[in-house]
Design an enzyme around this catalytic site. Sequence first.
Site, mmCIF file in Angstrom:
data_model
loop_
_atom_site.group_PDB
_atom_site.id
_atom_site.type_symbol
_atom_site.label_atom_id
_atom_site.label_comp_id
_atom_site.label_asym_id
_atom_site.label_seq_id
_atom_site.Cartn_x
_atom_site.Cartn_y
_atom_site.Cartn_z
ATOM 1 N N GLY A 215 0.829 -1.202 0.000
ATOM 2 C CA GLY A 215 0.000 0.000 0.000
ATOM 3 C C GLY A 215 0.861 1.247 0.000
ATOM 4 N N SER A 216 0.350 2.250 0.672
ATOM 5 C CA SER A 216 0.996 3.566 0.602
ATOM 6 C C SER A 216 2.376 3.604 1.235
ATOM 7 C CB SER A 216 0.115 4.607 1.291
ATOM 8 O OG SER A 216 -1.143 4.620 0.659
ATOM 9 N N THR A 217 2.722 2.599 2.060
ATOM 10 C CA THR A 217 4.072 2.625 2.632
ATOM 11 C C THR A 217 5.113 2.515 1.531
ATOM 12 O OG1 THR A 217 4.026 0.219 2.987
ATOM 13 C CG2 THR A 217 3.342 1.606 4.838
ATOM 14 N N PHE A 218 4.688 1.965 0.378
ATOM 15 C CA PHE A 218 5.621 1.845 -0.735
ATOM 16 C C PHE A 218 5.986 3.204 -1.328
ATOM 17 C CE2 PHE A 218 7.014 0.755 -5.062
ATOM 18 C CZ PHE A 218 7.922 -0.266 -4.780
ATOM 19 N N LYS A 219 5.192 4.222 -0.970
ATOM 20 C CA LYS A 219 5.455 5.563 -1.505
ATOM 21 C C LYS A 219 6.826 6.064 -1.068
ATOM 22 C CE LYS A 219 0.561 6.627 -1.927
ATOM 23 N NZ LYS A 219 -0.632 7.067 -1.193
#
Lengths: 484, 522
Positions: A215-219
């Site tokens: 999810g957004s942690t990959f940002k």
Amino acid sequence: MNRYIRRAGVFCLILLVALLLNAVRVQVFEAERYDDNSANRRGALARYSQPRGDILVDGEPVTGSRDSGGTLRYERTYAEGPLYAPVTGYASQIYGTSLLESAEDDVLSGTDPRLAPFPLWTDISRAQQPGGDVVSTVDAAVQQAAFEGLGGKKGAVAAVQPRTGKILALVSTPSYDPNELSGTERSVADTWNRLNRSGGRPMINRALKQTYPPGSTFKIVTAAAALDHRKVTDLDAATDTPSPYTLPGTSTRLTNEAGDCANASLRHAFEVSCNTVFARLGVDVGLDGMAEAAEKFGFNDADLKVPSTAARSVFDTDMDAAQVALSSIGQYDTTATPLQMAMVAAAVANDGEVRAPYLVDKVTDAHGDTVSATRQKTLHRAMSRGTARHLQEMMTGVVTRGTGTGAAIDGATVGGKTGTAQHGVDNKGTPYAWFVSWAKKDGAADPAVAVAVVVEDAAADRADISGGGSAAPIARAVMRAALR
Amino acid sequence: MTAPTADAPPPGLRMPGRRGTELALLAGAVLISVCGYIDVGLARQNAVPGDAASYGAGLAALALLGHLAVRFRAPYADPLLLPIAILLNGLGLLLIFRLDLETPADRASPTQLVWSALGVGLFAAVVLLLRDHRTLQRYAYVSVAAGLALMVVPIFFPAVNGAKIWIRVAGFSFQPGEFAKILITVFFAAYLAANRSALAHTGKRMWKLQFPAGRVLGPVVAVWLVSVGVLVLERDLGTSLLFFGVFVVLLYVATGRTGWIAVGLLLAAAGAAAVGVLEPHVHSRVADWLHPFASITAGRGASQLAQSLFAFAAGGLLGTGLGEGHSALIGFAMKSDFILATYGEELGLTGLTALFLLYALLVARGFRAGLALRDPFGRLLAVGLASLLAVQVFVIAGGVMGLIPLTGMAMPFLAQGGSSVVTNWVIVALLVRVSDSARRPLPDTAETGVIAGLGGTRSGASAPPYEEDDLPYGYGYGYGGGGGGDGGSPGGPPDGHAPHGRGAPADHDGVPDDHDDQGSRR
């Protein structure tokens, strides 16, 4: 008649020579094959004829041995089975070993040649060595905090020391008690069957062996790639991204949960977690650049051993632009283990360098003399030092004013990133709540810890809020324990 | 002995009896066994076993009893036979004691000790009472009748573990077939000795084989067929193989006809094939031999043979040490048929080689005695008993080590089994008896002169009077000339034994190549 007697004598001699040659065949040439046969119980008998070496946490054994008096004599005991099960694994007479019990089996069972003071003589005398001990890097307080933080939820925590790569905690819930798998009683098989049938799959080590869409942690990875590729040079400049953003080559419109995302700056997009900005940045960097960046953090590495093998975290290397866009916000088929995401956070905290994570500090013989110690090493430089500084700023911003305020700790600098991962058919499954973070005590030279928390059954179903709501407090507890 | 002239043997030359050597070897055998016993105790209980002294004393008493019997009644006997037997029996007791530690509820070593004592007692009795092995020749038909009766008896008793070879009386079980081995071997030797020439030279010639007249061959083949038939009925296939082997060897030695071996092998192959197909018991053993790990692949765990192979493999070159192996995994029959596996695991290839050499030595000394003897019965008896041991060792050791299909039989002296131990002691007693005859110097009276004269006329001017390989024994001064037939010494008479078997009238006892039968032909 003498001639015939002699010939008969020679015949008998041939019979005995045949026996001798056959004995050489069995005892020398075939011996190894027979020794290794699965039905040959000698290995197991030797293995369990003496107490197994122990696994140490903070210098104290978390394992033990009990004399059962049976054929497979010494049974494994665990001091706090469910708490350390994701670290120790089990050692079972019936089902073998897993995790550290498996990876360090030679030392623990005493068969490692390095344990013998005089290896050649030991080979000849066949003397069995007492099992050695495995000193783990796990910090009991951090492990305990993570375990308690997860409580009854299904999830996992991985915590590493950014500067060294030491794994401070590996927790997976629901857990199980490896005590119940020791021994040869009927109940062992019952427990095994019950654990394997259980819907909570307690024997899976979610921190190490299970991958989730990040999810957004990959940002964090996407931001690092964009900064390193100079697609963004000013954190506070508008990024010229529409909201919603139409995925290239499709009519699919990507939307945001958060507001204020149109033309948002990278800093703002990071703090409130705008999908559109990062999807477009991923497309700008391109497939090759994104894959390279992900791999520098440790993605697509199937050989990561800590020494138990970690599952491979995946960033696809064969995608069209729309898929790259989705992958850049941790969706599509991007998956990561909690340990991998902890490594991502650690890389940011450690000024861009990814240290090889390790779970075993050193291995000692039965007298406590060191047999071998793990050498710390850098896996890759994930990003430039400057990019790492930028990311530290942005992650700190997430905690001070963004989606991760639940992780703030007095007296320490905390950086974090929330994430909510859609999954299941048509993304109907309950989303996974993520929180990855790092913490550095005010005035300390080195960051104390980097943490990744994933909660599978996050109650709230609202974008990054669930990551901030469900996972961030757990990360906070873990970081507090590590900051002590 | 430096070649003495045939007509003037050195006066006062006495063959050493070697009884002192025997006593020293016996002491060594007892010492080795006791050390092994102590070793087991140290390995398993970290203490010298409490009864080590009594074990040693008991074994020493048995050794002494045997030695005294030999010293009084067989002073020229081969000094190796008794010590080897004592050592093998001592090792057997030791291994059974060691395996008893795995099955505390079922101790076999006390019983085995009783049987061993009985065996040595019988050994002494045979050596003391049987003054001349040729006496046995007279009882050939009594022997065969008794032997067959003994083999038939167990048919009327219930089967034990699939084989009807046991009789149980008063808590003791006994395999009478074991003892029948000796009786039937005695019969074979006596019958073939008496009918050699007829077997070799009469009858029809068919194809390339000289078939003896049925009248001559009939009885011995009948006995053999009956024994094998009974054994097949009793499912004792190891012993039937043993009888077959001994029978073929003796037939070959008696007649010198290689054709018999060919016929024998053909018959054996046919018989084995028939039994293998018809008997499910045998069929499964052949299958197990070909694929020892099939049961593992099939998920039924390791078979006994597989466990046995694992044990040997675990022993490797040097063994795990006495008491330190896991041959108990073999389970059933680990003390009897599979005792060699314990030996192989705990003493390794090194120990196994030594063991096989002990057996080889025992067999070789039997053949030696056969070569040295003068009477055909004695020669055939010695050869028969020696091959009995050799084939037995081969069949059982080959079986448990995967060389040939497994047949249940006892490793001589080593394995648990009273009948087997007793029988083997009687075999050794008979070998001691024949070796005594073989090595006994002839009384140096007129008899010597006569025979020496014969030898002198035979050997002519150039031939050495003694066959070279007979020298170590140095028995019988008059025997010398006899070597010419076999040894091919240039001055000797042409080998009268022609393959076609014509001519050669029955001068001595009918077979031309047997010039060495003078001593008994009086």
